[in-house]
Design a protein around this motif. Structure first.
Motif, PDB file in Angstrom:
ATOM      1  N   GLN A  26       0.870  -1.052   0.128  1.00 23.94           N
ATOM      2  CA  GLN A  26      -0.122   0.263   0.232  1.00 23.94           C
ATOM      3  C   GLN A  26       0.189   1.367  -0.054  1.00 23.94           C
ATOM      4  O   GLN A  26       1.841   1.026   1.122  1.00 23.94           O
ATOM      5  N   LYS A  71       0.741   5.605   0.131  1.00 20.96           N
ATOM      6  CA  LYS A  71       0.277   6.830   0.460  1.00 20.96           C
ATOM      7  C   LYS A  71       0.407   7.720   0.773  1.00 20.96           C
ATOM      8  O   LYS A  71       1.652   7.771   0.964  1.00 20.96           O
ATOM      9  N   LEU A 101       1.169  11.313   0.854  1.00 20.73           N
ATOM     10  CA  LEU A 101       0.306  12.416   1.278  1.00 20.73           C
ATOM     11  C   LEU A 101       1.367  13.824   1.271  1.00 20.73           C
ATOM     12  O   LEU A 101       1.782  14.426   2.301  1.00 20.73           O
ATOM     13  N   LEU A 111       2.791  16.101   3.912  1.00 15.44           N
ATOM     14  CA  LEU A 111       3.917  15.713   5.179  1.00 15.44           C
ATOM     15  C   LEU A 111       4.726  15.897   4.398  1.00 15.44           C
ATOM     16  O   LEU A 111       5.829  15.030   4.339  1.00 15.44           O
ATOM     17  N   GLN A 112       4.683  15.723   2.417  1.00  9.45           N
ATOM     18  CA  GLN A 112       5.713  15.486   2.388  1.00  9.45           C
ATOM     19  C   GLN A 112       6.470  14.335   1.819  1.00  9.45           C
ATOM     20  O   GLN A 112       7.542  13.652   1.835  1.00  9.45           O
ATOM     21  N   GLU A 113       5.561  13.100   1.958  1.00 11.58           N
ATOM     22  CA  GLU A 113       5.999  12.128   2.246  1.00 11.58           C
ATOM     23  C   GLU A 113       5.020  10.826   1.491  1.00 11.58           C
ATOM     24  O   GLU A 113       3.879  11.353   0.827  1.00 11.58           O
ATOM     25  N   MET A 163       4.059   7.003   1.878  1.00 15.67           N
ATOM     26  CA  MET A 163       4.021   6.200   2.889  1.00 15.67           C
ATOM     27  C   MET A 163       4.505   5.074   2.583  1.00 15.67           C
ATOM     28  O   MET A 163       2.715   5.076   1.752  1.00 15.67           O
ATOM     29  N   PRO A 179       6.022  -1.081   7.283  1.00 16.02           N
ATOM     30  CA  PRO A 179       6.823  -0.156   8.586  1.00 16.02           C
ATOM     31  C   PRO A 179       6.588  -0.731  10.278  1.00 16.02           C
ATOM     32  O   PRO A 179       7.378  -0.708  11.383  1.00 16.02           O
ATOM     33  N   THR A 205      -4.220   6.376  -2.925  1.00 13.09           N
ATOM     34  CA  THR A 205      -3.493   5.827  -2.229  1.00 13.09           C
ATOM     35  C   THR A 205      -3.751   4.367  -3.103  1.00 13.09           C
ATOM     36  O   THR A 205      -4.752   4.181  -3.773  1.00 13.09           O
TER      37      THR A 205
END
Lengths: 153, 212
Positions: free
Chosen positions: B52, B54, B56, B59-61, B63, B85, B191
């Motif tokens: 998966q 995602k 974001l 959050l500049q991420e 995941m 994780p 996502t």
């Protein structure tokens, strides 16, 4: 020489004391540090669960709360210096003034006082770190509870 | 030279009808939906791995989480378990949901929580392809490609619009199973769930769906 040894031993003592003393920070402390939490929200008979991803960006705590499949419930941005929190991108079903107000206040308290692990009652809410891990905020006069449990690798 | 030409002509003669066969076999969108629906109806159980991702933007991420999925049609049971994780398990079994992280377990009843139930049902249907033919909740658009079938779902109801602007399901035509689910939000964040190593209709231990 004696002063030199004394200062070294004081320095070592302070480093050891810093490393071993005090509770570990519950929320991200360092810039760009990220943490994930399992979140439960109980509003009377309505229960919501999900995952919160939080990151420190520019000194602020920025987070997203989503469900298990990645559906976003809302975003928030907390300024620790001013103690203020802004909500954004709320799901329409949560985008009511009374929900926004409650969420904003609850998250402000959790993020402001949740780090030290000291149980306290403040503004009609009980804030405590449970022994099984979660940080829980319980409204004393309403059937409302929010819990954050750190997700560990 | 003559032999070479004969060989080329023979190869073309073999290839051309084959190509025509492929063109002739390209299904129509209605056939794709009917085919997916038949497979989904026959799907008693499903198990496999998922990745998966995602996005974001705030959050500049990006995941990325990995885990395992178990689905059982009887009683509508789903186990969605993240392995990295972090460890986190979500089990939906009938009207009950269990979330487990570390030593902590929460069990809730979904009977009182319509939205919760609807999202869980939607996810189960997306992952298995059920109800595509009969849904009135979405506008369904099908793109038929040689290597995959793509079904795009656009919500018709405002209640669903708040969760997704669009859902894009990619199917493996040979197995008629979902290989990828993309949930695109109104903000543009998305996502992506990729399903791998899928096994169908095998017996899954009852304990996998235990809510306790």
């Amino acid at each position: 020489m004696r002063e030199f040894l004394l200062s070294i031993s004081l320095l070592l003592w302070s480093v050891v004391a810093r490393a071993s003393g005090g509770p570990e920070s519950f929320f991200p402390k360092d810039e760009a540090q990220r943490a994930e939490y399992a979140v439960t929200m109980d509003f009377g008979r309505v229960h919501l669960s999900g995952i919160c991803v939080m990151k420190r960006i520019g000194g602020e705590l920025v987070g997203t709360l989503m469900n298990e499949f990645g559906v976003r419930a809302f975003d928030f941005r907390y300024d620790p210096h001013r103690g203020t929190l802004k909500l954004s991108n709320l799901l329409a079903l949560l985008d009511r003034w009374y929900i926004r107000k409650t969420l904003r206040r609850d998250l402000q308290l959790l993020l402001r006082y949740g780090d030290d692990g000291v149980p306290r009652t403040i503004r009609g809410r009980r804030l405590e770190r449970r022994t099984d891990g979660p940080l829980v905020l319980t409204h004393l006069r309403r059937d409302l509870k929010i819990g954050f449990s750190p997700l560990n690798p | 030279m003559k032999t070479t030409l004969i060989l080329i002509a023979a190869s073309l003669a073999v290839l051309l009808p084959a190509r025509n066969r492929i063109v002739a076999q390209t299904p129509t969108p209605a056939e794709v939906i009917a085919s997916i629906d038949r497979s989904a109806t026959a799907l008693r159980s499903l198990q496999g791995d998922f990745v998966q991702t995602k996005e974001l933007s705030l959050l500049q991420e990006r995941m990325v989480s990995r885990g395992v999925i178990y689905y059982r049609q009887a009683g509508g049971a789903l186990r969605w378990e993240y392995l990295t994780p972090y460890r986190y398990t979500f089990i939906l079994n009938g009207e009950r949901v269990m979330m487990r992280s570390g030593d902590r377990t929460d069990v809730i009843e979904t009977a009182e929580n319509r939205v919760f139930r609807e999202i869980a049902r939607l996810m189960m249907n997306s992952l298995t392809g059920r109800s595509l033919a009969t849904t009135s909740d979405f506008e369904v658009h099908v793109i038929v490609e040689p290597e995959r079938w793509v079904v795009e779902l656009t919500p018709r109801r405002r209640e669903m619009e708040q969760f997704f602007a669009r859902i894009r399901l990619s199917y493996d035509p040979s197995r008629q199973l979902v290989s990828r689910v993309e949930l695109i939000e109104r903000s543009g964040d998305r996502t992506t769930i990729e399903l791998k190593n899928l096994k169908t209709n095998q017996t899954i231990d009852e304990g996998v769906f235990a809510v306790d």
